[in-house]
Design an enzyme around this catalytic site. Structure first.
Site, PDB file in Angstrom:
ATOM      1  N   GLU A  84       0.847  -1.195   0.000  1.00 41.53           N
ATOM      2  CA  GLU A  84       0.000   0.000   0.000  1.00 41.53           C
ATOM      3  C   GLU A  84       0.879   1.241   0.000  1.00 41.53           C
ATOM      4  O   GLU A  84       1.506   1.575   1.018  1.00 41.53           O
ATOM      5  CB  GLU A  84      -0.927   0.019   1.220  1.00 41.53           C
ATOM      6  CG  GLU A  84      -1.825   1.249   1.244  1.00 41.53           C
ATOM      7  CD  GLU A  84      -2.688   1.337   2.481  1.00 41.53           C
ATOM      8  OE1 GLU A  84      -3.282   2.412   2.697  1.00 41.53           O
ATOM      9  OE2 GLU A  84      -2.759   0.352   3.233  1.00 41.53           O
ATOM     10  N   ASP A 299       1.339 -14.444  12.475  1.00 38.07           N
ATOM     11  CA  ASP A 299       0.217 -15.003  11.727  1.00 38.07           C
ATOM     12  C   ASP A 299      -0.757 -13.880  11.374  1.00 38.07           C
ATOM     13  O   ASP A 299      -1.404 -13.321  12.274  1.00 38.07           O
ATOM     14  CB  ASP A 299      -0.487 -16.061  12.572  1.00 38.07           C
ATOM     15  CG  ASP A 299      -1.570 -16.812  11.812  1.00 38.07           C
ATOM     16  OD1 ASP A 299      -2.008 -16.308  10.752  1.00 38.07           O
ATOM     17  OD2 ASP A 299      -1.983 -17.890  12.262  1.00 38.07           O
ATOM     18  N   HIS A 389      -2.356  10.079  -1.433  1.00 37.97           N
ATOM     19  CA  HIS A 389      -2.654   8.795  -2.057  1.00 37.97           C
ATOM     20  C   HIS A 389      -2.686   8.877  -3.578  1.00 37.97           C
ATOM     21  O   HIS A 389      -2.466   7.874  -4.257  1.00 37.97           O
ATOM     22  CB  HIS A 389      -3.978   8.244  -1.523  1.00 37.97           C
ATOM     23  CG  HIS A 389      -3.838   7.556  -0.201  1.00 37.97           C
ATOM     24  ND1 HIS A 389      -3.585   8.235   0.968  1.00 37.97           N
ATOM     25  CD2 HIS A 389      -3.880   6.243   0.137  1.00 37.97           C
ATOM     26  CE1 HIS A 389      -3.490   7.369   1.969  1.00 37.97           C
ATOM     27  NE2 HIS A 389      -3.667   6.160   1.487  1.00 37.97           N
TER      28      HIS A 389
END
Length: 407
Positions: A84, A299, A389
């Site tokens: 990202e 995990d 972004h």
């Protein structure tokens, strides 16, 4: 102390090499596998089946962030694995803000369950719950089984503890439903995340019950909902809380916003999104945990458990400062077993000095989460989030870098 960058070619080999050398010089050790050196594929044994290859996830470093914790004390550069765009830059900015504010304070109480007559204080925030189900021969036998369970609790503890070097049973609680009795086992797991060892320990306990409970029981189901979120007092994971008081001048100069606007934004997140069923009272703690978990061999399935009860609070002070805090009651991390045994993940743990300290890893994770909450709230309330972004996140060549996201 700043992370090296070459703005005109920050993804070229020269920039990446410069950052690698900076990291090695800073920490006084090499990171060959993190920097691309391959390792024998046999080392994957026990972490994945039917292996055909590897998915390369880019790892960036954010920070440094100053942490005043119980085990994590000092300035840390943190590895984050993500695809990202803007995430590492945003977290790095939040870490810089924390450091400029004197660092964040982290509270990480250890497990304490009093014995009979040992007072009333009880804290189960550094443990793991694993629930199994016992099937009774008849629902009417529930009371008799409860009496049997009380008288055999110490023997069940012996059976579970014999299965592991790390797991130690602290508590058993029954849950009754017709001819089913759920047994909620609370373990301390040392440096391990502990889910697999708890599964093994529960199996031993259930088998002991089958062998010794006579005509009361007829079957069992060893594991129920291992990846599900429990309420905080069910002791699912490690409990950590991080806070920092950010001076008004830092908020204005670095984020170009105010404490009041940031608090107003957080309130809007929690109150309005709750109408659509959102249950996690935080902005985006899951981003912090996912990136850190992947880099450090945790995990990823337990990101959901770890962040769902996480709560973020922004409290504007009378002088314009902001007291920002994040509490994660159910942080599930470990530094032995699972993906932590792989060379790259071991090196990422070494970057933050957590090769054998799960509690320290939990404290650092809380600081990373706090940095992300601060940075995103600052960017949105300063109306820079979208611009970041659409430039950094899309890799737009030659696009100006938003001032608030400099590393």
């Amino acid at each position: 102390m700043k992370i090296p960058r070459i703005p005109d070619d920050d993804y070229g080999s020269q920039a990446i090499t410069a950052r690698g050398r900076w990291l090695e010089e800073r920490l006084g050790r090499s990171f060959p596998h993190l920097f691309g050196q391959s390792y024998p594929t046999k080392l994957v044994n026990g972490t994945c089946e039917n292996v055909v290859g590897f998915v390369g996830v880019p790892v960036g470093v954010a920070g440094p962030v100053r942490i005043n914790g119980v085990r994590a004390r000092g300035d840390y550069v943190v590895p984050l694995a993500t695809t990202e765009g803007t995430l590492v830059a945003s977290f790095s900015r939040g870490m810089r803000i924390i450091s400029e504010s004197g660092g964040c304070h982290v509270v990480a109480p250890q497990n304490h369950a009093p014995a009979d007559g040992d007072g009333t204080y009880r804290f189960l925030g550094d443990a793991l719950v694993k629930v199994s189900a016992i099937v009774l021969r008849d629902a009417a036998m529930a009371g008799a089984f409860d009496a049997w369970l009380r008288s055999h609790a110490s023997k069940l503890a012996e059976a579970t503890n014999a299965t592991s070097r790390y797991a130690r049973l602290r508590e058993i609680s029954p849950l009754f439903q017709g001819d089913l009795v759920g047994l909620s086992f609370v373990y301390e797991t040392g440096q391990a995340m502990g889910l697999n060892m708890a599964t093994k320990a529960n199996e031993a306990a259930c088998q002991y019950i089958m062998d010794n409970a006579g005509d009361l029981v007829c079957d069992f189901f060893n594991t129920l909902g291992g990846d599900k979120r429990f309420v905080p007092d069910e002791a699912k994971g490690r409990y950590v809380s991080a806070s920092v008081r950010i001076p008004r001048k830092v908020i204005g100069a670095t984020m170009r916003t105010s404490a009041v606007r940031m608090a107003r934004f957080l309130g809007a997140c929690n109150s309005l999104l709750a109408q659509r069923g959102a249950t996690a009272p935080n902005i985006h703690v899951s981003n912090a945990l996912t990136a850190l978990f992947i880099a450090c061999g945790q995990d990823p399935a337990f990101v959901t458990v770890s962040f769902k009860n996480a709560s973020t609070v922004f409290e504007p002070q009378d002088d314009g400062d902001l007291l920002a805090s994040v509490t994660l009651p159910n942080m599930i991390v470990g530094t032995v077993g699972g993906g932590t045994r792989l060379p790259v993940q071991q090196e990422c743990l070494a970057v933050i000095g957590c090769e054998s300290d799960a509690r320290k890893l939990a404290e650092i994770a809380a600081a990373v989460a706090l940095a992300g909450e601060i940075s995103v709230a600052g960017a949105i309330t300063a109306k820079e989030f979208t611009r970041a972004h659409t430039t950094i996140g899309r890799g737009v060549s030659g696009a100006p870098r938003p001032a608030g996201l400099k590393s």
